[in-house]
Design a protein around this motif. Structure first.
Motif, PDB file in Angstrom:
ATOM      1  N   ALA A  59       0.837  -1.205   0.000  1.00 44.02           N
ATOM      2  CA  ALA A  59       0.000   0.000   0.000  1.00 44.02           C
ATOM      3  C   ALA A  59       0.866   1.247   0.000  1.00 44.02           C
ATOM      4  CB  ALA A  59      -0.925  -0.007   1.210  1.00 44.02           C
ATOM      5  N   LEU A  60       1.954   1.223   0.736  1.00 41.49           N
ATOM      6  CA  LEU A  60       2.838   2.390   0.783  1.00 41.49           C
ATOM      7  C   LEU A  60       3.609   2.543  -0.522  1.00 41.49           C
ATOM      8  CD1 LEU A  60       4.079   4.744   2.295  1.00 41.49           C
ATOM      9  CD2 LEU A  60       5.695   3.154   3.361  1.00 41.49           C
ATOM     10  N   MET A  61       4.082   1.448  -1.073  1.00 41.79           N
ATOM     11  CA  MET A  61       4.843   1.520  -2.327  1.00 41.79           C
ATOM     12  C   MET A  61       3.990   1.995  -3.493  1.00 41.79           C
ATOM     13  SD  MET A  61       7.481  -1.741  -2.187  1.00 41.79           S
ATOM     14  CE  MET A  61       6.277  -2.995  -1.737  1.00 41.79           C
ATOM     15  N   ALA A  62       2.673   1.851  -3.381  1.00 46.14           N
ATOM     16  CA  ALA A  62       1.773   2.304  -4.450  1.00 46.14           C
ATOM     17  C   ALA A  62       1.550   3.812  -4.426  1.00 46.14           C
ATOM     18  CB  ALA A  62       0.433   1.577  -4.337  1.00 46.14           C
ATOM     19  N   THR A  63       2.011   4.480  -3.382  1.00 46.91           N
ATOM     20  CA  THR A  63       1.827   5.935  -3.281  1.00 46.91           C
ATOM     21  C   THR A  63       2.997   6.664  -3.935  1.00 46.91           C
ATOM     22  OG1 THR A  63       3.041   6.207  -1.189  1.00 46.91           O
ATOM     23  CG2 THR A  63       0.728   5.539  -1.044  1.00 46.91           C
ATOM     24  N   ASP A  64       2.857   7.970  -4.048  1.00 43.57           N
ATOM     25  CA  ASP A  64       3.936   8.808  -4.587  1.00 43.57           C
ATOM     26  C   ASP A  64       4.680   9.516  -3.461  1.00 43.57           C
ATOM     27  OD1 ASP A  64       5.443   9.923  -6.690  1.00 43.57           O
ATOM     28  OD2 ASP A  64       4.319  11.802  -6.526  1.00 43.57           O
ATOM     29  N   LEU A  65       4.559   9.019  -2.241  1.00 49.82           N
ATOM     30  CA  LEU A  65       5.217   9.627  -1.095  1.00 49.82           C
ATOM     31  C   LEU A  65       6.720   9.325  -1.121  1.00 49.82           C
ATOM     32  CD1 LEU A  65       2.595   8.588   1.611  1.00 49.82           C
ATOM     33  CD2 LEU A  65       2.868  10.862   0.602  1.00 49.82           C
ATOM     34  N   ASP A  66       7.469  10.048  -0.316  1.00 51.63           N
ATOM     35  CA  ASP A  66       8.891   9.763  -0.127  1.00 51.63           C
ATOM     36  C   ASP A  66       9.006   8.724   0.991  1.00 51.63           C
ATOM     37  OD1 ASP A  66       9.501  11.682  -2.049  1.00 51.63           O
ATOM     38  OD2 ASP A  66       9.588  13.280  -0.562  1.00 51.63           O
ATOM     39  N   TRP A  67       8.817   7.475   0.633  1.00 53.34           N
ATOM     40  CA  TRP A  67       8.698   6.431   1.627  1.00 53.34           C
ATOM     41  C   TRP A  67       9.983   5.640   1.801  1.00 53.34           C
ATOM     42  CZ3 TRP A  67       9.739   1.841  -0.724  1.00 53.34           C
ATOM     43  CH2 TRP A  67       9.435   1.708  -2.079  1.00 53.34           C
ATOM     44  N   VAL A  68      10.124   5.097   2.991  1.00 47.64           N
ATOM     45  CA  VAL A  68      11.187   4.143   3.305  1.00 47.64           C
ATOM     46  C   VAL A  68      10.568   3.018   4.128  1.00 47.64           C
ATOM     47  CG1 VAL A  68      13.400   3.715   4.427  1.00 47.64           C
ATOM     48  CG2 VAL A  68      12.970   5.924   3.331  1.00 47.64           C
ATOM     49  N   ILE A  69      10.715   1.800   3.673  1.00 45.18           N
ATOM     50  CA  ILE A  69      10.211   0.641   4.397  1.00 45.18           C
ATOM     51  C   ILE A  69      11.388  -0.035   5.095  1.00 45.18           C
ATOM     52  CG2 ILE A  69       9.124  -1.633   4.196  1.00 45.18           C
ATOM     53  CD1 ILE A  69       7.613  -0.534   1.750  1.00 45.18           C
ATOM     54  N   LEU A  70      11.281  -0.181   6.394  1.00 43.96           N
ATOM     55  CA  LEU A  70      12.320  -0.825   7.188  1.00 43.96           C
ATOM     56  C   LEU A  70      11.857  -2.218   7.564  1.00 43.96           C
ATOM     57  CD1 LEU A  70      13.289   2.130   9.562  1.00 43.96           C
ATOM     58  CD2 LEU A  70      14.269   1.539   7.337  1.00 43.96           C
ATOM     59  N   ARG A  71      12.675  -3.219   7.244  1.00 45.46           N
ATOM     60  CA  ARG A  71      12.329  -4.610   7.531  1.00 45.46           C
ATOM     61  C   ARG A  71      13.371  -5.200   8.472  1.00 45.46           C
ATOM     62  NH1 ARG A  71      10.764  -5.602   1.261  1.00 45.46           N
ATOM     63  NH2 ARG A  71       8.526  -5.156   1.427  1.00 45.46           N
ATOM     64  N   PRO A  72      13.176  -4.977   9.770  1.00 44.56           N
ATOM     65  CA  PRO A  72      14.174  -5.476  10.732  1.00 44.56           C
ATOM     66  C   PRO A  72      14.011  -6.956  11.026  1.00 44.56           C
ATOM     67  CG  PRO A  72      12.420  -4.306  11.874  1.00 44.56           C
ATOM     68  CD  PRO A  72      12.125  -4.183  10.407  1.00 44.56           C
ATOM     69  N   ALA A  73      15.129  -7.574  11.409  1.00 48.91           N
ATOM     70  CA  ALA A  73      15.103  -8.928  11.968  1.00 48.91           C
ATOM     71  C   ALA A  73      14.626  -8.823  13.414  1.00 48.91           C
ATOM     72  CB  ALA A  73      16.494  -9.548  11.864  1.00 48.91           C
ATOM     73  N   VAL A  74      14.836  -9.842  14.206  1.00 47.19           N
ATOM     74  CA  VAL A  74      14.430  -9.820  15.612  1.00 47.19           C
ATOM     75  C   VAL A  74      15.178  -8.701  16.324  1.00 47.19           C
ATOM     76  CG1 VAL A  74      14.445 -11.112  17.774  1.00 47.19           C
ATOM     77  CG2 VAL A  74      13.875 -12.270  15.632  1.00 47.19           C
ATOM     78  N   ILE A  75      14.422  -7.850  17.009  1.00 50.91           N
ATOM     79  CA  ILE A  75      14.993  -6.669  17.658  1.00 50.91           C
ATOM     80  C   ILE A  75      15.219  -6.942  19.140  1.00 50.91           C
ATOM     81  CG2 ILE A  75      14.639  -4.229  18.190  1.00 50.91           C
ATOM     82  CD1 ILE A  75      12.783  -4.103  15.741  1.00 50.91           C
ATOM     83  N   LEU A  76      16.434  -6.696  19.592  1.00 50.27           N
ATOM     84  CA  LEU A  76      16.785  -6.852  20.998  1.00 50.27           C
ATOM     85  C   LEU A  76      17.334  -5.534  21.519  1.00 50.27           C
ATOM     86  CD1 LEU A  76      18.629 -10.305  20.885  1.00 50.27           C
ATOM     87  CD2 LEU A  76      16.207  -9.866  21.299  1.00 50.27           C
TER      88      LEU A  76
END
Length: 428
Positions: free
Chosen positions: A132-149
């Motif tokens: 949904a975010l990638m379909a917009t024209d916004l200045d987007w950044v998607i962060l895909r973290p592994a397990v966060i400690l």
């Protein structure tokens, strides 16, 4: 900048808010209704992301906002969580509202590997939010973290501590390798990418430099806590399935254990990825787990938490069972004895109604403690009722203090256990 952060009271959201605030940004925290931030935080709004599925629900909160950071997330559907709403429908409405209000910069948290495999509703809905975010024209950044400690203990970060405190290491079958990433690196990433001059339209995998087995991570925490290595014990699949099932039941009651059926599906594929693009975009050199733990000297608080971690679910299973079972016994096999005791104390015609009322009250209190939303009030009621039973027993049948099994004397340790439950009730 004025920055709206959703999921601001969560593990990631709270760390992101703190990091942004220390750099002088005006942080507007969006929290779930009833989850007001700690005292001293003035800029916050209540928004239920799962229900805010139209842009109109977000537009009033975007006035003057320069950027949005979406940290909202849930592990599994439950009494208070709707993953489709939290991960997809709510964020999509937020992104559309950003387009309408002129907010260009959006940082969105997803999860590592969801673009490759979707073994559960968690990863399926996460991917829907990403698309949904990638379909917009916004200045987007998607962060895909592994397990966060991190230093904060919640979710996986708490689970590893709790497992490290056990005299043996229970190992779940079919667990993939994990490139755990540190919470401070996550917060620093947001700080660097929220700037309008930073690169955009990126999907970045955030992973640590070490690919470790689940057992290895627990062993490192155990060594950090100052305890000798524990013998590994592989749980049989039926027992592991039972553990996940119990976690699901707890989730339905509003609790948030990290060990649930969603975790069972997701952990098979592990949490590994390629952090090179993340490092290139931010200049961050991710901390290894060993380096992160070396920077944090262990404290007595850490050891207390680790040892209490698995005692907490035991307490919150035993207390409801205690109250519910006493109520059932009072209504069944113990009814006549209860009436006789009340008659001996001079209750007269109120003897039977008093026993019934007390039994029903016990059952209600037990049910209230079992449900996360009402647990605090159930514990308060249990404390008051215990004090009432002690006072009433003293007034009506003072000889109970001399009984060899100590029916009145035992009220005091029971009372203390309820106070302990109140002290450890909060999860974050």
């Amino acid at each position: 900048m004025k920055i709206l952060v959703t999921g601001a009271t969560g593990l990631v959201g709270s760390a992101v808010c703190a990091r942004l605030a220390t750099e002088g940004h005006d942080v507007m925290r969006a929290v779930r209704p009833g989850k007001r931030p700690v005292e001293g935080i003035s800029s916050w709004v209540e928004v239920d992301v799962a229900k805010a599925v139209e842009p109109s629900a977000w537009l009033p909160h975007l006035g003057g906002v320069d950027a949005v950071v979406n940290c909202a997330g849930a592990l599994q559907d439950g009494m208070t969580h709707n993953m489709a709403g939290v991960h997809a429908q709510g964020p999509q409405a937020l992104f559309r509202a950003c387009e309408q209000s002129g907010v260009r910069r959006v940082i969105h948290f997803s999860a590592i590997g969801v673009d490759r495999q979707q073994p559960s509703t968690f990863s399926q809905t996460k991917l829907s939010g990403d698309m949904a975010l990638m379909a917009t024209d916004l200045d987007w950044v998607i962060l895909r973290p592994a397990v966060i400690l991190g230093a904060a203990a919640f979710g996986s970060s708490a689970l590893f501590r709790g497992l490290a405190a056990l005299p043996f290491l229970p190992s779940m079958p079919s667990t993939g390798r994990l490139q755990v990433v540190q919470l401070e690196d996550i917060a620093e990433t947001v700080l660097r990418l929220v700037d309008e001059r930073a690169p955009s339209k990126l999907s970045l995998e955030i992973a640590g430099p070490q690919a470790l087995e689940f057992d290895e991570i627990v062993a490192r925490y155990r060594r950090w806590l100052g305890w000798h290595p524990a013998k590994r014990y592989l749980l049989p699949r039926p027992l592991a399935s039972l553990v996940y099932w119990i976690g699901d039941i707890a989730g339905l009651l509003g609790w948030r254990p990290p060990v649930r059926s969603t975790a069972a599906k997701e952990i098979v594929r592990g949490a590994v990825g390629n952090p090179s693009e993340w490092i290139a975009a931010t200049g961050i050199l991710p901390l290894s787990l060993d380096d992160a733990l070396a920077r944090r000297p262990v404290s007595v608080q850490e050891r207390w938490f680790a040892k209490l971690y698995f005692l907490k679910p035991v307490i919150f299973v035993m207390l409801p069972l205690f109250w519910i079972s006493t109520g059932i016994i009072s209504l069944t096999s113990g009814f006549e004895q209860g009436v006789e005791l009340m008659l001996a104390g001079g209750a007269g015609f109120l003897a039977a109604p008093s026993v019934i009322a007390g039994a029903l009250t016990d059952i209600v209190i037990g049910c209230a403690i079992a449900i996360r939303r009402t647990a605090r009030w159930g514990l308060y009621a249990a404390v008051l009722l215990s004090l009432f039973y002690a006072a009433a027993g003293t007034a009506i049948l003072p000889e109970l203090w001399n009984e060899p099994l100590g029916p009145l004397t035992k009220i005091w340790p029971i009372l203390v256990l309820h106070l302990v439950a109140l002290a450890i009730l909060e999860e974050r």
